[in-house]
Design an enzyme around this catalytic site. Structure first.
Site, PDB file in Angstrom:
ATOM      1  N   ASN A   2     -19.131  97.184  -6.346  1.00  0.00           N
ATOM      2  CA  ASN A   2     -17.526  97.428  -7.067  1.00  0.00           C
ATOM      3  C   ASN A   2     -17.714  97.994  -8.652  1.00  0.00           C
ATOM      4  OD1 ASN A   2     -16.117  96.827  -4.755  1.00  0.00           O
ATOM      5  ND2 ASN A   2     -17.232  95.137  -5.249  1.00  0.00           N
ATOM      6  N   ASP A  60     -13.004 103.933   6.576  1.00  0.00           N
ATOM      7  CA  ASP A  60     -12.492 103.864   4.728  1.00  0.00           C
ATOM      8  C   ASP A  60     -14.135 105.045   4.457  1.00  0.00           C
ATOM      9  OD1 ASP A  60     -14.595 102.197   5.070  1.00  0.00           O
ATOM     10  OD2 ASP A  60     -13.096 100.231   4.295  1.00  0.00           O
ATOM     11  N   GLY A 102     -14.877  92.438  -2.134  1.00  0.00           N
ATOM     12  CA  GLY A 102     -14.082  92.937  -3.896  1.00  0.00           C
ATOM     13  C   GLY A 102     -14.798  92.037  -5.117  1.00  0.00           C
ATOM     14  N   SER A 120     -18.707  92.585  -0.323  1.00  0.00           N
ATOM     15  CA  SER A 120     -17.775  93.644   1.431  1.00  0.00           C
ATOM     16  C   SER A 120     -18.882  93.530   2.332  1.00  0.00           C
ATOM     17  CB  SER A 120     -17.068  94.455   1.419  1.00  0.00           C
ATOM     18  OG  SER A 120     -17.094  95.657   0.833  1.00  0.00           O
TER      19      SER A 120
END
Length: 198
Positions: A91, A172, A62, A25
């Site tokens: 990730n 986030d 992801g 991402s």
């Protein structure tokens, strides 16, 4: 870090070199348009340095190192890049995957890209401190070891100039804002230029 594939040409010039970016991402411009992301902005910055480049952004939000390893052979065959940026592992770390698995996947990707004739720029990732110093240290060291073992160029951490500034991170706390993207380019530009020079 979720989302869809972002296989985009971020700046085709016809007379330059070809750069494949295989990332998650961070390189897929999560929460932004692809044009706002660092990959697209890097194309313009490299052209200004006299390095026109066609960038294939094959990043997927992801994505893990295992996913990148599975996808890379077809991407190398389809695009025949001069250089490959590997921006994966974040990730894996966030999911607590074994570090030796990450290291094997990174090494396999670097080796495959080099076997195709491409130079490799490996971008190290960082994970939050709550994962513990032992795991975080082994995670960080995996990128250094793979670069040493494969001869890939170890670049800087892409978010090193923005990760600790809440104003440059999305709510986030993981993904950088649009305002952070030019700073990421500034951080990565010397390493990108080095692997793209003939």
């Amino acid at each position: 870090m979720t989302g869809a594939a972002a296989v985009e040409d971020a700046g085709s010039t016809g007379d330059g070199r070809r750069l494949l970016v295989l990332g998650d991402s961070i390189s897929a411009a999560y929460g932004l348009s692809l044009e706002e992301g660092w990959v697209a902005l890097a194309g313009a910055a490299l052209a200004e340095r006299g390095l026109p480049v066609e960038i294939i952004n094959a990043s997927i939000s992801g994505e893990t190192s295992a996913g990148g390893r599975r996808r890379l052979p077809a991407l190398l065959e389809a695009h025949d890049p001069d250089a490959v940026v590997i921006e994966l592992g974040g990730n894996d770390g966030l999911r607590g995957y074994p570090v030796d698995q990450l290291r094997r996947n990174l090494a396999a990707m670097a080796g495959a890209a080099q076997a195709s004739g491409a130079r490799v720029l490996l971008l190290p990732m960082e994970i939050p401190p709550n994962y513990g110093p032992r795991y975080a240290g082994a995670f960080r060291d995996s990128f250094i070891r793979v670069a040493e073992e494969t001869g890939a160029t170890l670049g800087p951490f892409p978010l090193e100039s923005v990760a600790t500034d809440p104003a440059l991170m999305q709510p986030d706390g993981i993904h950088p804002t649009a305002a952070a993207q030019p700073l990421i380019v500034e951080t990565l530009l010397p390493a990108l230029a080095a692997v793209l020079r003939p």
